[in-house]
Every structure is written in C-alpha cells, then in structure tokens.
Design an enzyme around this catalytic site. Structure first.
Site, PDB file in Angstrom:
ATOM      1  N   ASP A   1      56.507  49.008  37.255  1.00 51.81           N
ATOM      2  CA  ASP A   1      56.349  47.559  37.377  1.00 51.81           C
ATOM      3  C   ASP A   1      56.032  47.270  38.842  1.00 51.81           C
ATOM      4  O   ASP A   1      56.890  47.410  39.714  1.00 51.81           O
ATOM      5  CB  ASP A   1      57.652  46.881  36.931  1.00 51.81           C
ATOM      6  CG  ASP A   1      57.599  45.358  37.018  1.00 51.81           C
ATOM      7  OD1 ASP A   1      56.757  44.829  37.774  1.00 51.81           O
ATOM      8  OD2 ASP A   1      58.421  44.707  36.348  1.00 51.81           O
TER       9      ASP A   1
ATOM     10  N   TYR B   1      64.557  44.168  37.029  1.00 46.89           N
ATOM     11  CA  TYR B   1      64.410  42.743  36.723  1.00 46.89           C
ATOM     12  C   TYR B   1      65.300  42.403  35.508  1.00 46.89           C
ATOM     13  O   TYR B   1      65.274  43.138  34.499  1.00 46.89           O
ATOM     14  CB  TYR B   1      62.945  42.444  36.414  1.00 46.89           C
ATOM     15  CG  TYR B   1      62.689  41.031  35.957  1.00 46.89           C
ATOM     16  CD1 TYR B   1      62.715  39.976  36.856  1.00 46.89           C
ATOM     17  CD2 TYR B   1      62.432  40.755  34.621  1.00 46.89           C
ATOM     18  CE1 TYR B   1      62.497  38.686  36.433  1.00 46.89           C
ATOM     19  CE2 TYR B   1      62.213  39.467  34.193  1.00 46.89           C
ATOM     20  CZ  TYR B   1      62.251  38.430  35.097  1.00 46.89           C
ATOM     21  OH  TYR B   1      62.034  37.149  34.667  1.00 46.89           O
TER      22      TYR B   1
ATOM     23  N   LYS C   1      53.561  36.009  38.879  1.00 47.08           N
ATOM     24  CA  LYS C   1      53.982  36.076  40.281  1.00 47.08           C
ATOM     25  C   LYS C   1      52.738  36.139  41.180  1.00 47.08           C
ATOM     26  O   LYS C   1      51.929  35.234  41.151  1.00 47.08           O
ATOM     27  CB  LYS C   1      54.942  37.251  40.471  1.00 47.08           C
ATOM     28  CG  LYS C   1      56.008  37.359  39.357  1.00 47.08           C
ATOM     29  CD  LYS C   1      56.971  36.185  39.298  1.00 47.08           C
ATOM     30  CE  LYS C   1      57.817  36.147  38.036  1.00 47.08           C
ATOM     31  NZ  LYS C   1      58.550  37.351  37.691  1.00 47.08           N
TER      32      LYS C   1
ATOM     33  N   ARG D   1      42.092  36.956  18.990  1.00 46.95           N
ATOM     34  CA  ARG D   1      43.284  37.794  19.229  1.00 46.95           C
ATOM     35  C   ARG D   1      42.854  39.225  19.537  1.00 46.95           C
ATOM     36  O   ARG D   1      43.416  39.869  20.419  1.00 46.95           O
ATOM     37  CB  ARG D   1      44.232  37.743  18.025  1.00 46.95           C
ATOM     38  CG  ARG D   1      45.366  38.749  18.140  1.00 46.95           C
ATOM     39  CD  ARG D   1      46.568  38.512  17.224  1.00 46.95           C
ATOM     40  NE  ARG D   1      46.254  37.930  15.946  1.00 46.95           N
ATOM     41  CZ  ARG D   1      45.654  38.562  14.924  1.00 46.95           C
ATOM     42  NH1 ARG D   1      45.296  39.826  15.044  1.00 46.95           N
ATOM     43  NH2 ARG D   1      45.425  37.928  13.796  1.00 46.95           N
TER      44      ARG D   1
HETATM   45  C1  LIG Z   1      59.025  37.912  36.440  1.00 48.57           C
HETATM   46  C2  LIG Z   1      59.097  39.382  36.300  1.00 48.57           C
HETATM   47  C3  LIG Z   1      58.939  39.990  35.037  1.00 48.57           C
HETATM   48  C4  LIG Z   1      58.761  39.202  33.763  1.00 48.57           C
HETATM   49  O1  LIG Z   1      57.578  38.502  33.741  1.00 48.57           O
HETATM   50  P1  LIG Z   1      57.371  37.093  32.978  1.00 48.57           P
HETATM   51  O2  LIG Z   1      55.972  36.752  33.298  1.00 48.57           O
HETATM   52  O3  LIG Z   1      58.383  36.136  33.520  1.00 48.57           O
HETATM   53  O4  LIG Z   1      57.602  37.362  31.520  1.00 48.57           O
HETATM   54  C5  LIG Z   1      58.965  41.383  34.987  1.00 48.57           C
HETATM   55  N1  LIG Z   1      59.151  42.121  36.100  1.00 48.57           N
HETATM   56  C6  LIG Z   1      59.338  41.577  37.316  1.00 48.57           C
HETATM   57  C7  LIG Z   1      59.533  42.445  38.502  1.00 48.57           C
HETATM   58  C8  LIG Z   1      59.313  40.189  37.463  1.00 48.57           C
HETATM   59  O5  LIG Z   1      59.492  39.646  38.676  1.00 48.57           O
END
Ligand SMILES: *Cc1c(COP(=O)(O)O)cnc(C)c1O
Length: 386
Positions: free
Chosen positions: A179, A107, A204, A54
């Site tokens: 982000d 998001y 993604k 961890r």
């Molecule tokens: C999918 C997504 C998230 C969240 O990520 P997870 O891996 O699903 O927890 C945050 N920000 C954006 C822009 C996303 O497309």
C-alpha cells in the site's frame, strides 16, 4: 505511452493522447463517457472495444492507462474506494483457508477488513512488526499466501524494507502487496523494488483535493492482473466515469503537489522539533528519523505526513487541536489543504488501547497532513495553537 518520458510528462499525457481520427474532436483532456452501454455493428464483436461500463469504460480506461504509466507497471485498475481495491486484491487472489501476514500498524480500515470481514470467509491475518523483516518470515505458516505492508505506515511512519520483504515473499512463494498511499507514485515505485501488487487509496495524494473517493491497483504480473480484473467486473466496485476524470485531473499536478507537500512538511517538522511543547517529531525527512537510511535507499522523497507528540495530557492535545485556525481538524490526508487529527481518539480509536500502546500510538500523538498552503502561515497557526 513511452516509459522513457519523465514522470511529469507521463502523468500528464499517458492515457490521454488526443483522438485525431477523421470525425473525432481531438479532446486534449479525456472526455467523461457517462454512457453505461456501447452500440456495436456486429452481434459477436464490440465495435469500439467497449460493451458495458462495469466491464470497461473509456474514461476509466484512460485513467487505468495513466495509473500504469505513473507507477511503472504494465497494468492499472481503478475502484470506487481504497477499500474496494483492497477487497478486490484479497477476494480476487485468495480463498478460504488462506493466511496473510500484514504489518502491525496497518491503516485501521485495512485491519478491520481482515479481522472483521475476511475472517468470516475463512481468510485469516496475523501481524508483524514492519521494522523487523525476520518477524514476517517467522509469521509465515503453510497456509500463508500473501504479505501486506504499507511503504510508510500510519500514523507512526514506520518503513517497510520492500526489497527484503520481496525476498521473503519469493522464498515462500507469497504475493507481496504494498500500500503506497502515503508516498504516492511520485516518491516511490514498490513494483521496481520487487512488490507484486501496488495499491493506493486515490482518495489521498493521487486525487489530492479531498473531493473524490477512489482506490487503485497496479501490477506487472499478467496472471495477478487477470484475476483482479475478473473480480473487478464480477463484483462491480468500479470507479465511476466522473470520478475517473477527477482522479486523472489530480494526477496531472501530482509531481508539483508532492514537491510542495514535502518542502512544507520539512519546514513544519523542523519548527515542531525545536518547540518546547513538543516531545517527539516523526518525519522521514528529519536527520532524527530512525529508519532514514532504509527510507532513502528505496524512496526519492519524504512525503507530507508528520506525526508528533504534544507534551502533557490528552486534554492538552485536544485544546491544541481545537485552537488551530487554518489547519482543519479532520480525518484523511493527502489533500492540498492541511489536516490534523488525533489517532487515539479518531482514526485509530477502534484499535484496542493495549494494542495502541504496543505499537506506540500514545494519547497525545498528533498526525499532521501538511498541505500546499504557504509554509509560514502553517507554522504561525501551529505556533499560536501550541
Ligand atoms: C485511506 C486509506 C485507505 C483506504 O482508502 P479509502 O479510499 O478510504 O477506502 C487504505 N490505505 C491507506 C494507507 C489509507 O490512508
């Protein structure tokens, strides 16, 4: 790893230099270290630098080094999901009474985290139109500690002016979190533009194959890194060794994939823009894109996400979606396969209808994540469904 190497070279080699010491196997791909604990010679000194998975795991560490190398930052951290990474940023850096100014078409999961979870711990958020920098400044209160934006928003692909927001953040002593999921580190480096923290859902583009969940945080700031890293170990939502390996594998082809996502997306966007059943196409690579100049001033590419409006009713949009054959009707984005969804009924169904209307998410707005299949096959699929 030497940051003078180009992106593709860093993406492949950073964090994975073969161990050529006597007795080591010299793995070219970093091995998956599944062990949860690591033996030592001395009581007060971990022999190889590792104690317990961890806290730090060799495979995750290889990935974290690679993440820093591809985002042009000093540090990288890997979490079990994008939302786990977001939680670590918020809980690691803020406390009860603090306030965040975030962009309005964030998001959905991030908005839910602020509005439903963090609010219970006394951390509040308010929202500003990401295309209006002064709206962020106006929303700053004495309690504000952080600005949170997406480089390209979801699903309307609004562009945040990172340089300007970094100035706002500096003026008010705030932490700017960006982000960068939609563009990936290949097309944009928000930290170079003044962001304090960059995060991605690695689920993604970074992972890129719709087969691993992950979240990553990158920063140049020693103090911010230490706090988030402390929280990562203390709260424990770390990325597993196997997942770290899969994400590293994805990163090695990130440059190739992003180039093809972009080429395909431009062809598809041009096709859609000419189609009589489509009333509006939003894609940063089109001359019609409203914030094109700003986008081009801070990103080196346009990504693979297109939003478009079908003429007609929500029933027409649903019929179109159900007729697609190659393009799967599914949430998520950024994988090699093309995915399509209807935000009003899927990813953004939890956003109140009045709020959706205010942001511009109409009932027939479709979000398309263009994959790396053959572009002509994708266009044929869209044509027959329209
Ligand atoms: C999918 C997504 C998230 C969240 O990520 P997870 O891996 O699903 O927890 C945050 N920000 C954006 C822009 C996303 O497309």
């Amino acid at each position: 790893m030497n940051q003078n190497f180009a992106f593709e070279t860093r993406a492949i080699h950073a964090g994975e230099q073969p161990d050529m010491r006597d007795g080591a196997a010299g793995d070219v791909a970093a091995p998956i270290h599944l062990s949860t604990t690591f033996a030592r010679h001395e009581v007060d000194q971990p022999t190889g630098g590792y104690e317990y998975t961890r806290s730090l795991n060799p495979t995750r560490f290889a990935l974290e080094s690679k993440l820093a190398a591809i985002e042009n930052t000093k540090y990288g951290l890997a979490f079990s999901s994008g939302l786990a990474a977001e939680t670590a940023i918020i809980m690691g850096l803020l406390k009860s009474g603090d306030h965040v100014v975030a962009s309005d078409d964030l998001y959905g999961g991030t908005k839910r985290l602020f509005n439903r979870v963090m609010s219970e711990f006394g951390i509040t958020a308010s929202y500003a139109d990401v295309t209006d920098n002064s709206a962020f400044e106006r929303a700053v209160t004495p309690a504000t500690r952080m600005i949170w934006v997406e480089t390209v928003s979801n699903p309307l692909l609004k562009i945040a002016d990172i340089r300007e927001l970094a100035e706002v953040a500096k003026r008010h002593h705030l932490i700017l979190v960006v982000d960068n999921t939609f563009l990936s580190p290949y097309f944009m480096h928000p930290a170079d533009l003044g962001a304090d923290i960059v995060m991605h859902s690695a689920t993604k583009y970074i992972g890129g194959h719709s087969d691993v969940l992950g979240g990553v945080v990158m920063t140049n700031d020693d103090a911010l890194y230490e706090k988030i890293q402390y929280y990562q170990n203390a709260a424990g939502a770390v990325m597993a060794p196997f997942d770290s390996y899969i994400v590293m594998r994805g990163i090695k082809t990130l440059a190739l994939r992003m180039e093809r996502h972009e080429q395909n997306a431009l062809k598809v966007a041009e096709f859609l823009e000419k189609h009589e059943k489509v009333s509006r196409v939003v894609y940063p690579g089109l001359p019609s894109f409203a914030q094109r100049t700003l986008h081009q001033s801070q990103a080196s590419g346009n990504g693979g996400i297109i939003s478009f409006e079908i003429r007609g009713t929500v029933e027409d949009a649903k019929r179109f979606l159900s007729r697609l054959q190659i393009i799967a009707l599914a949430e998520s984005l950024g994988g090699v396969e093309s995915l399509v969804e209807l935000p009003s009924l899927m990813t953004h169904s939890s956003v109140a209808p009045e709020e959706r209307a205010k942001i511009g998410i109409t009932d027939t707005l479709v979000r398309l994540s263009v994959g790396i299949e053959n572009a002509d096959d994708l266009i044929d699929d869209l044509a027959q469904a329209l």
